[in-house]
Design an enzyme around this catalytic site. Structure first.
Site, short mmCIF file in Angstrom:
data_model
loop_
_atom_site.label_atom_id
_atom_site.label_comp_id
_atom_site.label_asym_id
_atom_site.label_seq_id
_atom_site.Cartn_x
_atom_site.Cartn_y
_atom_site.Cartn_z
CG ASP A 41 -1.76 1.15 1.43
OD1 ASP A 41 -1.92 1.89 0.44
OD2 ASP A 41 -2.30 1.32 2.54
CG ASN A 63 -3.12 5.25 -1.37
OD1 ASN A 63 -3.06 4.11 -0.88
ND2 ASN A 63 -4.11 5.63 -2.14
CG ASP A 92 -5.95 3.09 0.30
OD1 ASP A 92 -5.06 2.21 0.43
OD2 ASP A 92 -6.54 3.28 -0.78
CG ASP A 139 -1.23 1.67 -3.79
OD1 ASP A 139 -0.02 1.51 -4.04
OD2 ASP A 139 -1.64 2.22 -2.75
CG ASP A 155 -6.73 -12.45 -13.51
OD1 ASP A 155 -7.48 -13.14 -14.21
OD2 ASP A 155 -6.32 -12.78 -12.39
CG ASP A 173 -11.46 -15.77 -13.63
OD1 ASP A 173 -10.75 -16.12 -12.67
OD2 ASP A 173 -12.69 -15.67 -13.57
CD GLU A 230 -9.27 -20.32 -12.49
OE1 GLU A 230 -9.96 -19.45 -13.04
OE2 GLU A 230 -9.28 -20.53 -11.26
CG HIS A 239 -6.38 -15.65 -6.20
ND1 HIS A 239 -5.81 -16.29 -7.29
CD2 HIS A 239 -7.63 -15.33 -6.58
CE1 HIS A 239 -6.68 -16.33 -8.28
NE2 HIS A 239 -7.80 -15.76 -7.87
CG ASP A 240 -9.08 -18.93 -6.46
OD1 ASP A 240 -9.61 -17.95 -5.90
OD2 ASP A 240 -8.98 -19.04 -7.69
#
Ligand code: NOJ
Length: 535
Positions: free
Chosen positions: A24, A26, A28, A32, A101, A204, A269, A330-331
């Protein structure tokens, strides 16, 4: 087809970045693009030459970017298109290729096409999506098709009195790929990014793009056992919604667009068994194309099983094609959590010595673990729809652990998902300063792979060792033969191989000195250890 040299993508080492969680810039609490730019040197130092970015398009973030509201822009939470151009230029300066992606199966229900489509049955965009009347008999959903995230795959729209199909969350409406206008739009999306100079795509769920045109009910799965840990999607056999062969015709059109450019790569995928995957290779027949191979994740962590599965895959994905191996994503639960810390070094040896492009999920190189997510912090739609069954994917998506400062150096603001409590021990700063760390092993293995024709493209052959817990194979090119010996168990084992001796290239735990002569007859392999031996 000319898949014999060390050129990209054959020598790709792909690192998957989940942008919300990488860095990150910035403060928040969400990662990013500028954050990623600031960490490119770290990736280059590790030896990464390809980055795949999980989606960064504008999105309501119901499925964290896999619900795209505009295919040709950047979500403000990640930055702007100018930030993206800067990221791409910086990647290329660091000799890193960038894969985007591509999410062709569905859009967000906030995408302008869907907002139009929903207005009326006569709207010009109506056929961009799959709309059906209620079932004439029951008056309910048109058929029994399910959503991968739980419940029916159909959502009723009261205004136009029809149902639309969503294979994932109800906010992710499936596009109608039988409509040529959709095909045309999406091919132009590919061109938009390729024109900017990206190096390819990760696609995907393409296997969901085409559904049965007769909308037949799917048969029940006789092997399904309902229970607290059973994914309800498995109740049916997805004969009419998954891997319909026409989907490959669309992938071929993607490939043709890639061929309008030079040196691009596409990975799709594919959640299908080996034979299905081989069909995909045979249909597409390009060395810059590969389906993901998730077998290391989806099969039990057992040497005997890995040998069987890898032998089969390697024998079928011949040298004209480009194999892949994925260790984490990530799955799926993180590798450290799935197989335990003791085996992480063995897993690293496996990933970087097989004949296939290795895919690393961010943080695997430091052994990040799944993080316990308290119910009030759950974000994943999968967990929200079907809570408490261990299907949620937040645990493997927590912030990258950079150092031992607040929020692990990911941000100064509380991150969108909690940082793992172990960040003071498990972080990049600590591990890069330690020659014996997992990170150091990753770095060494990557460098070794890139400098070895045998490891990059050499022939793979597995060998009997007389012990089920040991997986041993050679990689062979010209006069270079590398023997890989992996002990998947927490016990030492004495093995016998049909080779007399060799010189140690690498010991997973750095105990035996490199270059040591190794007698390979009656060799004792310590628990959780692996060796690379030049023979
Ligand atoms: C597969 C992606 O990897 C996953 O994260 C996503 O939820 C689904 N496709 C739907 O796009």
């Amino acid at each position: 087809m000319q898949n014999t040299s060390k050129t990209w993508p054959l020598n790709a080492i792909v690192y998957q970045i989940y942008p919300r969680s990488f860095q990150d810039s910035n403060n928040d609490g969400v990662g990013d693009l500028q954050g990623i730019i600031s960490r490119l040197q770290y990736l280059a130092d590790l030896g990464i030459n390809t980055v795949w970015l999980s989606p960064i398009y504008p999105s309501p973030m119901v499925d964290f970017g896999y619900d795209v509201a505009d295919y040709c822009d950047i979500d403000p939470v990640y930055g702007t298109l100018d930030d993206f151009k800067e990221l791409l230029a910086e990647c290329h300066k660091h000799d890193i290729k960038l894969l985007m992606d591509l999410i062709p199966n569905h859009t967000s229900t906030q995408h302008k096409w869907f907002l139009e489509s929903k207005k009326s049955k006569k709207n010009a965009f109506r056929d961009y999506y799959i709309w059906k009347n209620a079932h004439p008999g029951s008056g309910g959903v048109p058929n029994n098709w399910l959503s991968c995230f739980g419940g029916s795959g159909w959502e009723f729209d009261a205004e136009t009195g029809q149902y639309y199909l969503h294979s994932f969350a109800k906010e992710q409406a499936d596009l109608n790929w039988r409509n040529p206008a959709v095909v045309k739009e999406m091919l132009n999306v590919l061109r938009f990014w390729l024109d900017l100079g990206i190096d390819g795509f990760r696609v995907d769920v393409p296997e969901w793009m085409i559904k049965d045109d007769k909308f037949r009910d799917e048969p029940e799965n006789p092997d399904y056992k309902p229970g607290p840990q059973s994914d309800p999607y498995q109740q049916l056999i997805h004969k009419y919604t998954h891997a319909q062969k026409e989907y490959l015709e669309i992938v071929k059109q993607f490939i043709e667009v890639l061929e309008e450019y030079e040196h691009k790569f596409m990975v799709t995928e594919v959640w299908s068994p080996s034979e299905q995957m081989i069909k995909v290779y045979n249909e597409i027949e390009r060395d810059f194309f590969a389906p993901f191979n998730f077998f290391i994740i989806t099969h039990p962590w057992e040497a005997r099983i890995h040998r069987q599965v890898i032998d089969h895959y390697d024998s079928r994905v011949t040298h004209v094609y480009t194999p892949t191996y994925v260790l984490g994503s990530h799955d799926k639960s993180r590798t450290a959590t799935r197989i335990g810390h003791a085996q992480l070094r063995v897993a690293a040896l496996l990933l970087f010595t097989l004949r296939g492009i290795p895919f690393i999920y961010y943080g695997e190189e430091i052994g990040m673990e799944d993080t316990l997510i308290p119910p009030e912090k759950v974000h994943d739609p999968f967990e929200k729809n079907i809570p408490g069954m261990g299907l949620g994917r937040d645990p493997e998506r927590t912030p990258m652990q950079w150092d031992n400062k607040i929020f692990a150096g990911f941000s100064e603001h509380e991150p969108w998902l909690p940082v793992n409590d172990n960040y003071r021990q498990v972080n990049v700063e600590k591990l890069t300063g330690d020659d014996e760390s997992l990170h150091a092993l990753y770095k060494e293995l990557i460098a070794m792979r890139q400098n070895s024709e045998a490891l990059l493209t050499g022939k793979y052959s597995s060998w009997d060792t007389g012990v089920d817990d040991i997986f041993a194979y050679t990689r062979h090119a010209g006069s270079e033969v590398i023997l890989v010996i992996l002990n998947y168990s927490n016990k030492p084992h004495k093995i016998t191989l049909p080779f007399r001796k060799g010189k140690l290239l690498l010991d997973s735990h750095g105990i035996i000195e490199k270059g040591t002569d190794m007698l390979l007859y009656n060799l004792v392999v310590p628990a959780n250890n692996g060796y690379l031996v030049n023979i």
